[in-house]
Write a protein that holds these residues in place. Structure first.
Motif, PDB file in Angstrom:
ATOM      1  N   LYS A 132      -1.254  50.641  57.087  1.00 35.02           N
ATOM      2  CA  LYS A 132      -2.193  51.608  56.495  1.00 35.02           C
ATOM      3  C   LYS A 132      -3.582  51.511  57.116  1.00 35.02           C
ATOM      4  CE  LYS A 132      -0.141  52.147  51.882  1.00 35.02           C
ATOM      5  NZ  LYS A 132      -0.322  51.871  50.439  1.00 35.02           N
ATOM      6  N   ALA A 133      -3.918  50.359  57.670  1.00 36.26           N
ATOM      7  CA  ALA A 133      -5.250  50.161  58.243  1.00 36.26           C
ATOM      8  C   ALA A 133      -5.406  50.841  59.594  1.00 36.26           C
ATOM      9  CB  ALA A 133      -5.534  48.664  58.372  1.00 36.26           C
ATOM     10  N   TYR A 134      -4.312  51.403  60.116  1.00 40.88           N
ATOM     11  CA  TYR A 134      -4.351  51.999  61.444  1.00 40.88           C
ATOM     12  C   TYR A 134      -4.048  53.489  61.354  1.00 40.88           C
ATOM     13  CZ  TYR A 134      -4.234  47.123  62.778  1.00 40.88           C
ATOM     14  OH  TYR A 134      -4.523  45.793  62.897  1.00 40.88           O
ATOM     15  N   PRO A 135      -4.632  54.301  62.243  1.00 40.91           N
ATOM     16  CA  PRO A 135      -4.416  55.759  62.176  1.00 40.91           C
ATOM     17  C   PRO A 135      -2.967  56.122  62.429  1.00 40.91           C
ATOM     18  CG  PRO A 135      -5.539  55.145  64.217  1.00 40.91           C
ATOM     19  CD  PRO A 135      -5.519  53.916  63.354  1.00 40.91           C
ATOM     20  N   ARG A 136      -2.498  57.128  61.719  1.00 38.20           N
ATOM     21  CA  ARG A 136      -1.139  57.608  61.917  1.00 38.20           C
ATOM     22  C   ARG A 136      -1.056  58.362  63.233  1.00 38.20           C
ATOM     23  NH1 ARG A 136       2.400  55.134  59.032  1.00 38.20           N
ATOM     24  NH2 ARG A 136       3.805  56.921  59.105  1.00 38.20           N
ATOM     25  N   LEU A 137       0.059  58.197  63.924  1.00 34.74           N
ATOM     26  CA  LEU A 137       0.273  58.888  65.190  1.00 34.74           C
ATOM     27  C   LEU A 137       1.088  60.150  64.947  1.00 34.74           C
ATOM     28  CD1 LEU A 137       1.150  55.820  67.442  1.00 34.74           C
ATOM     29  CD2 LEU A 137      -1.050  56.985  67.231  1.00 34.74           C
ATOM     30  N   LEU A 138       0.664  61.243  65.558  1.00 35.12           N
ATOM     31  CA  LEU A 138       1.375  62.504  65.413  1.00 35.12           C
ATOM     32  C   LEU A 138       2.370  62.661  66.554  1.00 35.12           C
ATOM     33  CD1 LEU A 138      -1.586  64.872  64.445  1.00 35.12           C
ATOM     34  CD2 LEU A 138       0.034  63.704  62.924  1.00 35.12           C
ATOM     35  N   ALA A 139       3.537  63.140  66.232  1.00 32.85           N
ATOM     36  CA  ALA A 139       4.566  63.351  67.247  1.00 32.85           C
ATOM     37  C   ALA A 139       5.032  64.797  67.194  1.00 32.85           C
ATOM     38  CB  ALA A 139       5.756  62.415  67.013  1.00 32.85           C
ATOM     39  N   SER A 140       5.407  65.323  68.354  1.00 33.17           N
ATOM     40  CA  SER A 140       5.933  66.681  68.395  1.00 33.17           C
ATOM     41  C   SER A 140       7.250  66.737  67.644  1.00 33.17           C
ATOM     42  CB  SER A 140       6.161  67.116  69.850  1.00 33.17           C
ATOM     43  OG  SER A 140       4.972  67.013  70.602  1.00 33.17           O
ATOM     44  N   ALA A 141       7.492  67.875  66.994  1.00 33.45           N
ATOM     45  CA  ALA A 141       8.763  68.020  66.285  1.00 33.45           C
ATOM     46  C   ALA A 141       9.934  67.863  67.255  1.00 33.45           C
ATOM     47  CB  ALA A 141       8.822  69.388  65.607  1.00 33.45           C
ATOM     48  N   TRP A 142       9.790  68.355  68.464  1.00 36.31           N
ATOM     49  CA  TRP A 142      10.800  68.173  69.507  1.00 36.31           C
ATOM     50  C   TRP A 142      10.067  68.249  70.846  1.00 36.31           C
ATOM     51  CZ3 TRP A 142      15.233  65.972  69.611  1.00 36.31           C
ATOM     52  CH2 TRP A 142      16.098  66.126  70.702  1.00 36.31           C
ATOM     53  N   PRO A 143       9.753  67.126  71.459  1.00 37.67           N
ATOM     54  CA  PRO A 143       8.972  67.121  72.698  1.00 37.67           C
ATOM     55  C   PRO A 143       9.648  67.928  73.804  1.00 37.67           C
ATOM     56  CG  PRO A 143       9.227  64.898  71.795  1.00 37.67           C
ATOM     57  CD  PRO A 143      10.167  65.782  71.049  1.00 37.67           C
ATOM     58  N   PRO A 144       8.867  68.389  74.775  1.00 38.89           N
ATOM     59  CA  PRO A 144       9.441  69.124  75.906  1.00 38.89           C
ATOM     60  C   PRO A 144      10.487  68.274  76.623  1.00 38.89           C
ATOM     61  CG  PRO A 144       7.037  69.262  75.901  1.00 38.89           C
ATOM     62  CD  PRO A 144       7.414  68.247  74.876  1.00 38.89           C
ATOM     63  N   GLN A 145      11.584  68.891  76.994  1.00 40.69           N
ATOM     64  CA  GLN A 145      12.642  68.161  77.684  1.00 40.69           C
ATOM     65  C   GLN A 145      12.355  68.066  79.172  1.00 40.69           C
ATOM     66  OE1 GLN A 145      15.737  70.281  74.754  1.00 40.69           O
ATOM     67  NE2 GLN A 145      16.763  69.217  76.409  1.00 40.69           N
ATOM     68  N   LEU A 146      13.017  67.135  79.818  1.00 40.99           N
ATOM     69  CA  LEU A 146      12.871  66.940  81.253  1.00 40.99           C
ATOM     70  C   LEU A 146      13.602  68.052  81.993  1.00 40.99           C
ATOM     71  CD1 LEU A 146      13.526  63.096  81.293  1.00 40.99           C
ATOM     72  CD2 LEU A 146      11.327  64.218  81.653  1.00 40.99           C
ATOM     73  N   PRO A 147      13.333  68.213  83.290  1.00 43.73           N
ATOM     74  CA  PRO A 147      14.068  69.224  84.060  1.00 43.73           C
ATOM     75  C   PRO A 147      15.581  69.079  83.877  1.00 43.73           C
ATOM     76  CG  PRO A 147      12.273  68.323  85.360  1.00 43.73           C
ATOM     77  CD  PRO A 147      12.335  67.508  84.103  1.00 43.73           C
ATOM     78  N   GLY A 148      16.256  70.208  83.747  1.00 48.39           N
ATOM     79  CA  GLY A 148      17.701  70.173  83.512  1.00 48.39           C
ATOM     80  C   GLY A 148      18.042  69.918  82.061  1.00 48.39           C
ATOM     81  N   ASN A 149      17.034  70.070  81.160  1.00 45.92           N
ATOM     82  CA  ASN A 149      17.235  69.834  79.726  1.00 45.92           C
ATOM     83  C   ASN A 149      17.657  68.398  79.412  1.00 45.92           C
ATOM     84  OD1 ASN A 149      16.569  72.480  78.925  1.00 45.92           O
ATOM     85  ND2 ASN A 149      18.646  73.194  79.390  1.00 45.92           N
ATOM     86  N   ARG A 150      17.217  67.462  80.237  1.00 42.14           N
ATOM     87  CA  ARG A 150      17.520  66.043  79.987  1.00 42.14           C
ATOM     88  C   ARG A 150      16.640  65.510  78.866  1.00 42.14           C
ATOM     89  NH1 ARG A 150      15.836  63.178  84.606  1.00 42.14           N
ATOM     90  NH2 ARG A 150      17.212  61.406  84.176  1.00 42.14           N
ATOM     91  N   LEU A 151      17.190  64.579  78.091  1.00 39.46           N
ATOM     92  CA  LEU A 151      16.472  63.959  76.981  1.00 39.46           C
ATOM     93  C   LEU A 151      15.915  62.599  77.400  1.00 39.46           C
ATOM     94  CD1 LEU A 151      18.952  64.646  74.038  1.00 39.46           C
ATOM     95  CD2 LEU A 151      17.003  66.036  74.767  1.00 39.46           C
ATOM     96  N   ARG A 152      14.821  62.203  76.774  1.00 37.53           N
ATOM     97  CA  ARG A 152      14.291  60.850  76.947  1.00 37.53           C
ATOM     98  C   ARG A 152      14.809  60.003  75.785  1.00 37.53           C
ATOM     99  NH1 ARG A 152      10.086  64.064  78.830  1.00 37.53           N
ATOM    100  NH2 ARG A 152       9.526  64.574  76.678  1.00 37.53           N
ATOM    101  N   VAL A 153      15.665  59.037  76.087  1.00 33.96           N
ATOM    102  CA  VAL A 153      16.225  58.129  75.082  1.00 33.96           C
ATOM    103  C   VAL A 153      15.560  56.767  75.280  1.00 33.96           C
ATOM    104  CG1 VAL A 153      18.295  57.091  74.110  1.00 33.96           C
ATOM    105  CG2 VAL A 153      18.403  59.389  75.119  1.00 33.96           C
TER     106      VAL A 153
END
Length: 255
Positions: A132-153
């Motif tokens: 709680k002492a640290y700011p919350r980080l915001l994340a994209s609902a679904w980040p942009p995919q890599l070329p070829g629609n590859r996912l970052r796992v």
């Protein structure tokens, strides 16, 4: 009593468990009401394969955690917890955690599922309070995919090194379809360590090679710095390989 307890913690941090046990027993004698003293003592006893009073302590745990976090452990203090000399910042809390045992250690006791769940919930609440002492980080609902629609796992772990889990994960990472996913690795342990053997260096090379989306050493970072770095990497899937183990604040990083 606190002085002897802190002395015992210091001995334990440098693997001098016999001296740690002596100091902790003195602390318990001076203040028998401190259940965290007794828990720490039993953890050090197990490291020396000393199972004296193991069944009695198992019954103590069942009674202590029957209704949730014990009041005597719920008190939060501002002390800095003991850490091993040379440990990275990410392995240290900026406050003392008196909850004992950890959910992982609890699995070695013959306790009821209800008590095991209460222990896990207690540590979860503690981690959430700590962050709680640290700011919350915001994340994209679904980040942009890599070329070829590859996912970052992405995988976060202390075991991404020359260890049994690390060696198994090299094979698991290679099993990902490179046309569909890029494997991103975040290591919570320094690897390779100075003076590592040729075999260890070879496993490190294989690990980095299997992490097709990048290998990041986050061991030197504080947990909130590590969380920010991971957040900026925008993974589509983030896997916590360690859970409630001895890994350095990984649950706080994930929160």
């Amino acid at each position: 009593a606190d002085g002897y307890f802190n002395l015992g913690e210091a001995y334990s941090a440098v693997n001098m468990f016999d001296r740690a046990m002596t100091a902790l027993k003195t602390a318990i004698h001076l203040d028998p009401s401190r259940v965290d003293y007794k828990c720490t003592l039993h953890l050090d006893m197990r490291k020396l394969c000393d199972w004296t009073n193991f069944e009695e302590y198992t019954r103590d745990l069942e009674e202590l955690w029957q209704d949730g976090t014990p009041p005597e452990m719920a008190k939060r203090e501002a002390k800095v917890a003991t850490r091993r000399p040379g440990e990275a910042k990410s392995r240290r809390r900026e406050k003392d955690v008196t909850l004992c045992p950890t959910p992982l250690d609890a699995l070695s006791y013959n306790i009821s599922p209800k008590v095991a769940l209460n222990i896990a919930r207690g540590h979860g609440d503690e981690a959430r309070h700590f962050t709680k002492a640290y700011p919350r980080l915001l994340a994209s609902a679904w980040p942009p995919q890599l070329p070829g629609n590859r996912l970052r796992v992405a995988y976060v772990s202390i075991e991404l090194r020359d260890r049994p889990v690390g060696k198994d994960m090299v094979q698991a990472f290679r099993a990902h379809d490179a046309a569909k996913a890029a494997v991103v690795c975040y290591s919570l342990s320094e690897s390779p360590k100075p003076g590592a053997s040729a075999d260890s260096l070879e496993w490190h090379r294989r690990m980095r090679e299997a992490c097709t989306g990048g290998y990041h050493d986050i061991a030197p970072l504080a947990f909130h710095e590590a969380a920010l770095l991971i957040n900026q990497g925008e993974p589509h899937v983030l896997v916590n390989l360690d859970g409630w183990t001895s890994a350095p604040l990984i649950n706080e990083i994930m929160i």
